[in-house]
Write an enzyme that holds these catalytic residues in place. Sequence first.
Site, PDB file in Angstrom:
ATOM      1  N   CYS A 117      -9.145  -6.372   7.400  1.00 15.81           N
ATOM      2  CA  CYS A 117      -9.647  -5.358   6.723  1.00 15.81           C
ATOM      3  C   CYS A 117     -10.628  -5.390   5.769  1.00 15.81           C
ATOM      4  CB  CYS A 117      -8.203  -4.720   6.061  1.00 15.81           C
ATOM      5  SG  CYS A 117      -6.814  -4.615   7.121  1.00 15.81           S
ATOM      6  N   HIS A 257      -9.821  -0.479  -0.221  1.00 14.84           N
ATOM      7  CA  HIS A 257      -9.221  -0.473   1.173  1.00 14.84           C
ATOM      8  C   HIS A 257      -8.157   0.366   1.344  1.00 14.84           C
ATOM      9  CE1 HIS A 257      -7.533  -1.574   5.081  1.00 14.84           C
ATOM     10  NE2 HIS A 257      -6.706  -2.380   4.625  1.00 14.84           N
ATOM     11  N   ASN A 287      -4.348   3.184   7.930  1.00 13.64           N
ATOM     12  CA  ASN A 287      -5.209   2.055   7.696  1.00 13.64           C
ATOM     13  C   ASN A 287      -6.028   1.762   8.953  1.00 13.64           C
ATOM     14  OD1 ASN A 287      -6.026  -0.682   7.431  1.00 13.64           O
ATOM     15  ND2 ASN A 287      -4.077  -1.329   6.721  1.00 13.64           N
TER      16      ASN A 287
HETATM   17  N1  ACO Z   1      10.448   4.064   8.761  1.00  9.14           N
HETATM   18  C1  ACO Z   1      11.754   3.883   8.127  1.00  9.14           C
HETATM   19  N2  ACO Z   1      12.199   2.757   7.704  1.00  9.14           N
HETATM   20  C2  ACO Z   1      11.476   1.689   7.766  1.00  9.14           C
HETATM   21  C3  ACO Z   1      10.194   1.763   8.436  1.00  9.14           C
HETATM   22  C4  ACO Z   1       9.782   3.116   8.747  1.00  9.14           C
HETATM   23  N3  ACO Z   1       8.678   3.418   9.275  1.00  9.14           N
HETATM   24  N4  ACO Z   1       9.515   0.646   8.381  1.00  9.14           N
HETATM   25  C5  ACO Z   1      10.434  -0.124   7.643  1.00  9.14           C
HETATM   26  N5  ACO Z   1      11.689   0.578   7.375  1.00  9.14           N
HETATM   27  C6  ACO Z   1      12.772  -0.067   6.667  1.00  9.14           C
HETATM   28  C7  ACO Z   1      12.879  -1.513   6.843  1.00  9.14           C
HETATM   29  O1  ACO Z   1      13.425  -2.065   8.152  1.00  9.14           O
HETATM   30  C8  ACO Z   1      13.661  -1.748   5.654  1.00  9.14           C
HETATM   31  O2  ACO Z   1      15.275  -1.266   6.233  1.00  9.14           O
HETATM   32  P1  ACO Z   1      16.464  -2.391   5.600  1.00  9.14           P
HETATM   33  O3  ACO Z   1      16.399  -2.398   4.342  1.00  9.14           O
HETATM   34  O4  ACO Z   1      17.676  -1.557   6.209  1.00  9.14           O
HETATM   35  O5  ACO Z   1      15.914  -3.613   6.113  1.00  9.14           O
HETATM   36  C9  ACO Z   1      13.331  -0.630   4.476  1.00  9.14           C
HETATM   37  O6  ACO Z   1      12.734   0.327   5.365  1.00  9.14           O
HETATM   38  C10 ACO Z   1      12.509  -1.444   3.561  1.00  9.14           C
HETATM   39  O7  ACO Z   1      11.407  -2.118   4.012  1.00  9.14           O
HETATM   40  P2  ACO Z   1      10.663  -2.890   3.297  1.00  9.14           P
HETATM   41  O8  ACO Z   1       9.874  -3.576   4.109  1.00  9.14           O
HETATM   42  O9  ACO Z   1      11.348  -3.425   2.046  1.00  9.14           O
HETATM   43  O10 ACO Z   1       9.614  -1.523   2.783  1.00  9.14           O
HETATM   44  P3  ACO Z   1       8.578  -1.769   1.778  1.00  9.14           P
HETATM   45  O11 ACO Z   1       8.866  -0.873   0.480  1.00  9.14           O
HETATM   46  O12 ACO Z   1       8.118  -3.414   1.437  1.00  9.14           O
HETATM   47  O13 ACO Z   1       7.397  -1.078   2.602  1.00  9.14           O
HETATM   48  C11 ACO Z   1       5.354  -1.378   3.811  1.00  9.14           C
HETATM   49  C12 ACO Z   1       7.227  -1.378   3.629  1.00  9.14           C
HETATM   50  C13 ACO Z   1       5.083   0.032   3.759  1.00  9.14           C
HETATM   51  C14 ACO Z   1       4.963  -1.926   5.078  1.00  9.14           C
HETATM   52  C15 ACO Z   1       4.904  -2.375   2.610  1.00  9.14           C
HETATM   53  O14 ACO Z   1       5.457  -3.605   2.274  1.00  9.14           O
HETATM   54  C16 ACO Z   1       3.250  -2.076   2.775  1.00  9.14           C
HETATM   55  O15 ACO Z   1       2.588  -1.363   2.727  1.00  9.14           O
HETATM   56  N6  ACO Z   1       2.728  -3.479   2.797  1.00  9.14           N
HETATM   57  C17 ACO Z   1       1.556  -4.056   3.092  1.00  9.14           C
HETATM   58  C18 ACO Z   1       1.269  -3.982   4.328  1.00  9.14           C
HETATM   59  C19 ACO Z   1      -0.077  -3.525   4.893  1.00  9.14           C
HETATM   60  O16 ACO Z   1      -0.503  -2.383   4.246  1.00  9.14           O
HETATM   61  N7  ACO Z   1      -0.414  -3.915   5.766  1.00  9.14           N
HETATM   62  C20 ACO Z   1      -1.748  -3.623   6.445  1.00  9.14           C
HETATM   63  C21 ACO Z   1      -2.820  -4.589   6.831  1.00  9.14           C
HETATM   64  S1  ACO Z   1      -2.933  -5.584   5.436  1.00  9.14           S
HETATM   65  C22 ACO Z   1      -3.855  -4.345   4.527  1.00  9.14           C
HETATM   66  O17 ACO Z   1      -4.572  -3.658   4.974  1.00  9.14           O
HETATM   67  C23 ACO Z   1      -3.896  -4.498   2.897  1.00  9.14           C
END
Ligand code: ACO
Length: 330
Positions: A117, A257, A287
Site C-alpha cells: 500500500c 492511504h 482499499n
Molecule cells: N462481516 C462480519 N463480521 C466479520 C467480518 C465481516 N466482513 N470480518 C470479520 N468479522 C468478525 C470476526 O470474525 C470477529 O468475529 P468473532 O468475534 O466472532 O471472532 C468479529 O467480526 C470482530 O473481528 P475483528 O477482527 O476483531 O474486527 P476489527 O474491529 O479488528 O475489524 C478489520 C477488522 C476491519 C479488518 C480491522 O482490523 C482493520 O481494518 N484492520 C486493518 C487491516 C487493513 O486495513 N488491511 C489492509 C491492508 S494494510 C493497510 O492497507 C493499512
Amino acid sequence: MNKKNGVKILGTGSYFPKKVLTNVDLEKIVDTSDEWISTRTGIKERRIAEENEYTSDIAYKASIEALKTAEISPKQIDLILVATISPDMLFPSTACFLQKKLGSKLSTPAFDLSAACSGFIYGLTVARAFIESGLYKTILLVGAEELSKFVDWTDRNTCVLFGDGAGAMILSASKEEDDILSTYLEAEGAYSDLLFLPGGGTVNPVTTKTMDEKLHAIKMQGKEVFKAAVPKMAIAAKKALELSGKQLEDIKLFIPHQANIRIIEAVAKKLGISMDRVFVNIHKTGNISSATTITALDEAIKVNKVQKGDIIELVAFGGGFTSGAAIIRI
Ligand code: ACO
C-alpha cells in the site's frame, strides 16, 4: 547526490473499473452486513475489474488521462514505473505490458515496484531520485491494483476490504520548480507474516495443495495490522514534514492511504489535524493498495478540493510492513 534538477508534477489521472460491488451485494456472497462493513471500515462499495480487464488495462486508462492533463505524448516519457502487488503476471512486469499498450514502437525502460500500500510513495521517491540525478527527464508513475483477483471470496475477514483501480502521475525535470518537497520511507520486514500473499512464489510454488489451502489469496491479521498502521503512518507523516521544512499549517490537504476510516481518523488525531483537512474516498473505493493515494489526489484535484500551488501530504502504510509519506506541491 548532486541535485541536477527539480521535479515538476505535470499531471495526474485515474481510472476505476465500471462494475460496482456494494456491501449489500457482499451480503449475498459471505456472512457479513452493510452495517458491519460500514462501521468497521467506512467502506460502502468498491469497483471490481472484469475477468478480461487486466491491471495493465486500468493502468493504461489512468495513464492516458494523466498524459492528456500533462499535455504530452507517450513518446516523451523516458521511464515507466508501475507500483503494484497485483500484476498482470509474475513477469513480464505490468510496466512492460503498459508500455506495449501505450505504443508498440516504444523502447522506454519500464519496471514494476512492489511496496504494497506504500507503493505509490515508494515510486514517487524513486522517480524523484532518477529525475534529480539527471538520469531520466520525464517519468510516468502509476499505482494500479486489481486486488479482487487476489482475495479469497469465501473469507469475510479480507474480501470485503479490497477493490480495484489505478492512478497515474507524470513527473518531469525542471530547473525552476520543485514540486516534491520531501519523501520519507520505512520498512519492517520482521512483520511480513501479518499481511501477505504466501502462494505463487519460491516459498510456496503453485501446486494443487497450495490451491486447496488458498495460499494464492491475501492473508491478514487485521487487528495487528491496524495497531501498527496508526503509529507508523503518524511517524512517516511527521518525518516527511520535518524533511520538507514546512509546518502542519502549511499543508492544505492530507491524503492518507485509504484502508480503513478508523485508521485514517486515528492518524489524524495523532497528528492533531481536523478531519476537514483530510481527504477520504474509501466509501467508494475500498482499499486499492498502491493506487489509493494517487487516485485520491487525482479526485481532490478534479473536485477542486485543492488548487494549483497548494501543498499536500500523502501518507501510507502496507504489507511488508512498509510506510512512507511525501510532501508535494500540485
Ligand atoms: N462481516 C462480519 N463480521 C466479520 C467480518 C465481516 N466482513 N470480518 C470479520 N468479522 C468478525 C470476526 O470474525 C470477529 O468475529 P468473532 O468475534 O466472532 O471472532 C468479529 O467480526 C470482530 O473481528 P475483528 O477482527 O476483531 O474486527 P476489527 O474491529 O479488528 O475489524 C478489520 C477488522 C476491519 C479488518 C480491522 O482490523 C482493520 O481494518 N484492520 C486493518 C487491516 C487493513 O486495513 N488491511 C489492509 C491492508 S494494510 C493497510 O492497507 C493499512
